[in-house]
Design a protein around this motif. Sequence first.
Motif, PDB file in Angstrom:
ATOM      1  N   SER A  18     -18.106 -11.394  -4.665  1.00 24.43           N
ATOM      2  CA  SER A  18     -18.333 -10.149  -4.216  1.00 24.43           C
ATOM      3  C   SER A  18     -19.500  -9.735  -3.602  1.00 24.43           C
ATOM      4  O   SER A  18     -20.063  -8.713  -3.007  1.00 24.43           O
ATOM      5  N   VAL A  19     -20.574 -10.520  -4.129  1.00 22.76           N
ATOM      6  CA  VAL A  19     -21.959 -10.342  -3.558  1.00 22.76           C
ATOM      7  C   VAL A  19     -22.078 -10.782  -2.202  1.00 22.76           C
ATOM      8  O   VAL A  19     -21.601 -11.917  -1.696  1.00 22.76           O
ATOM      9  N   ASP A  20     -22.681  -9.961  -1.523  1.00 22.18           N
ATOM     10  CA  ASP A  20     -23.083 -10.220  -0.032  1.00 22.18           C
ATOM     11  C   ASP A  20     -23.849 -11.584   0.329  1.00 22.18           C
ATOM     12  O   ASP A  20     -25.185 -11.441   0.169  1.00 22.18           O
ATOM     13  N   GLN A  21     -23.353 -12.692   0.173  1.00 14.56           N
ATOM     14  CA  GLN A  21     -24.178 -13.955   0.526  1.00 14.56           C
ATOM     15  C   GLN A  21     -24.628 -14.150   1.735  1.00 14.56           C
ATOM     16  O   GLN A  21     -25.451 -15.175   1.956  1.00 14.56           O
ATOM     17  N   ALA A  23     -26.461 -11.822   3.166  1.00 16.26           N
ATOM     18  CA  ALA A  23     -27.810 -10.837   3.287  1.00 16.26           C
ATOM     19  C   ALA A  23     -29.041 -11.934   3.574  1.00 16.26           C
ATOM     20  O   ALA A  23     -28.947 -12.939   3.201  1.00 16.26           O
ATOM     21  N   GLU A  24     -29.772 -11.297   4.479  1.00 16.19           N
ATOM     22  CA  GLU A  24     -30.874 -12.024   4.925  1.00 16.19           C
ATOM     23  C   GLU A  24     -32.265 -11.143   4.779  1.00 16.19           C
ATOM     24  O   GLU A  24     -32.065 -10.140   4.450  1.00 16.19           O
ATOM     25  N   THR A  45     -33.958  -6.578   2.185  1.00 21.08           N
ATOM     26  CA  THR A  45     -32.858  -7.567   2.658  1.00 21.08           C
ATOM     27  C   THR A  45     -31.976  -6.625   3.832  1.00 21.08           C
ATOM     28  O   THR A  45     -31.987  -5.321   3.786  1.00 21.08           O
ATOM     29  N   THR A  46     -31.212  -7.107   4.147  1.00 20.00           N
ATOM     30  CA  THR A  46     -30.180  -6.818   5.205  1.00 20.00           C
ATOM     31  C   THR A  46     -28.948  -6.075   4.268  1.00 20.00           C
ATOM     32  O   THR A  46     -28.103  -5.167   4.940  1.00 20.00           O
ATOM     33  N   ASN A  47     -28.764  -6.339   3.191  1.00 17.65           N
ATOM     34  CA  ASN A  47     -27.882  -5.619   2.314  1.00 17.65           C
ATOM     35  C   ASN A  47     -28.139  -4.467   1.638  1.00 17.65           C
ATOM     36  O   ASN A  47     -27.537  -3.956   0.671  1.00 17.65           O
ATOM     37  N   GLY A  48     -29.456  -3.972   1.917  1.00 18.36           N
ATOM     38  CA  GLY A  48     -29.963  -2.733   1.344  1.00 18.36           C
ATOM     39  C   GLY A  48     -30.637  -2.723   0.138  1.00 18.36           C
ATOM     40  O   GLY A  48     -31.131  -1.870  -0.577  1.00 18.36           O
ATOM     41  N   TYR A  66     -31.375   0.027  -4.006  1.00 14.76           N
ATOM     42  CA  TYR A  66     -30.172  -1.048  -3.896  1.00 14.76           C
ATOM     43  C   TYR A  66     -29.004  -0.044  -3.898  1.00 14.76           C
ATOM     44  O   TYR A  66     -28.943   1.087  -4.501  1.00 14.76           O
TER      45      TYR A  66
END
Length: 130
Positions: A18-21, A23-24, A45-48, A66
């Motif tokens: 479920s982790v945003d893999q 993300a950059e 990162t792009t996922n906040g 986060y």
Amino acid sequence: MFKIVLVACLLGLAAAASVDQAAEIRSLTNEPADAEGNFAYAFDTTNGIAVQESGNVAGVTGAIQYISPEGEAIEIKYTADQDGYHPVGNHLPTPPPIPEYIIRAIEYINAHPQQDEPLKKVVSSSPFRG
């Protein structure tokens, strides 16, 4: 025992999925320790996720941001020094207020310190008297 370990591994894999893999890192700043030991780094990162920290051998200050799995924005500001780690955040539990009667009792105790009585030598009743 093996079944417990297997179930724990499967749960860990499900949580990792479920982790945003994808993300950059959007920005990264890294200032390695200088001659006095001062350092700083920050990234987001792009996922906040956003992290920043700076400090030296005497202590550090930093912040972490986060989005929780429930969609809540989490922000932790902290310091760490010789007295320990001190996080601050709205989502962290706080102790209940100290009751007024306890505050009054502490004030009374501080205003009336206990006087130590001098120790009395009891020589005459000692069985080891020589």
